[in-house]
Scaffold this active site. Structure first.
Site, short mmCIF file in Angstrom:
data_model
loop_
_atom_site.label_atom_id
_atom_site.label_comp_id
_atom_site.label_asym_id
_atom_site.label_seq_id
_atom_site.Cartn_x
_atom_site.Cartn_y
_atom_site.Cartn_z
N ASP A 1 -3.01 7.88 4.95
CA ASP A 1 -3.17 6.49 4.49
C ASP A 1 -3.55 6.42 3.01
OD1 ASP A 1 -2.58 5.25 6.94
OD2 ASP A 1 -4.66 5.41 7.62
N LYS B 1 -8.15 5.50 15.41
CA LYS B 1 -8.15 6.47 14.31
C LYS B 1 -9.43 7.32 14.22
CE LYS B 1 -4.96 4.15 11.19
NZ LYS B 1 -4.72 3.71 9.82
#
Ligand code: ATR
Length: 281
Positions: A102, A66
């Site tokens: 997220d 990420k």
């Protein structure tokens, strides 16, 4: 022509994203094939470059890529930039743009499935890794009054807390040990576990960061772990009489937000939930 989408991560054996994303594309009659792309770090740049081909719709990104993946993209959405992490790659006019859904997924799940508005709450976040970072950003952004980060490695919690010195919420770090942890539990309206404790197939499977006697019955205990559905922590929370929320809704909402970025259509949330639950059954 069938377009390709998928998730970059390593390893990816237990990812259920292909199951619920494929169900969403199929339900919407979109000719897209969503795959698991297990890619080790040394191959990541080359694999990301393939997305530039017209046959690719976009991608998700998970651990451990990420952060690293940012340097292979053309642009970052401001939230992904602030978080320093990308979980969704969208193609915009031939450019690869990194987004992060997220934080949105975490708060959406809390509001919709936990019936909890974090505004004004006193929060305890367990863990200080990448998932904790997204959680603290999301919760401070949603207007919590105070937030304590408890971590096994205190220095990591202190580093994360120091990023929020100028925030409206009071953010502090404590070790994940008594008596500091017990004190933080006693004042917490909301407890969020971002550690891998209790996660199936992890070294800490079967473990819990808190037990029933330290959890207040007035707290909501939110475990980002989604497999198993009832983690040891959630079992302890139930024994304490507290409300509980598992990690599956966050997983589905972050994926639904990715789907909407790629397609410009509302995500079929119910279809995605059903496919996710079936994948874990
Ligand atoms: P992620 O990106 O998923 O958050 P990470 O950056 O590896 O993953 O962070 C994992 C978190 O879980 C960390 O807070 C870690 O604590 P340390 O910083 O002390 O390593 C925590 N964690 C993992 N296993 C743990 C265990 N058995 N006991 C306590 N904390 C644990």
């Amino acid at each position: 022509m069938t377009r390709l989408a998928g998730i970059f991560g390593y390893p990816l054996g237990h990812s259920i994203s292909p199951r619920f994303q494929q169900a969403a594309f199929d339900h919407c009659s979109l000719d897209v094939s969503y795959k698991a792309w297990p890619v080790a770090t040394d191959r990541l740049e080359a694999e990301v470059r393939k997305l530039r081909d017209d046959g690719y719709l976009g991608a998700n990104v998970t651990v451990p890529h990420k952060e690293r993946i940012r340097s292979y993209l053309d642009d970052l959405d401001p939230l992904a930039e602030a978080l320093g992490a990308v979980n969704t790659i969208v193609k915009e006019d031939g450019r690869l743009v990194g987004y992060n859904t997220d934080a949105h997924g975490l708060v959406e799940a809390l509001r919709k499935d936990g019936a909890c508005d974090p505004k004004g709450l006193s929060v305890l976040v367990l863990g200080a890794g990448g998932a904790a970072r997204a959680a603290v950003f999301a919760l401070v952004g949603a207007g919590v009054a105070s937030l304590t980060i408890a971590n096994r490695t205190l220095a990591r919690a202190e580093l994360l807390a120091s990023e929020f010195e100028a925030a409206s919420a009071a953010v502090e770090a404590v070790p994940m040990q008594e008596p500091a942890l017990v004190g933080a539990c006693k004042k917490a309206d909301l407890i969020v576990n971002t550690t891998s404790m209790g996660m199936r197939h992890s070294p800490a499977e079967g473990e819990t960061p808190l037990n029933a006697k330290t959890i207040r019955s007035q707290s909501l205990v939110y475990d980002l772990v989604y497999n198993p559905a009832e983690t040891p922590l959630l079992a302890e929370a139930k024994a304490a009489g507290a409300k509980t929320l598992g990690g599956l809704p966050m997983l589905v909402y972050q994926g639904a937000a990715s789907f909407e970025l790629w397609t410009g259509r509302p995500a079929p949330i119910d279809v995605m939930f059903e496919a996710a639950r079936r994948a874990l059954a």
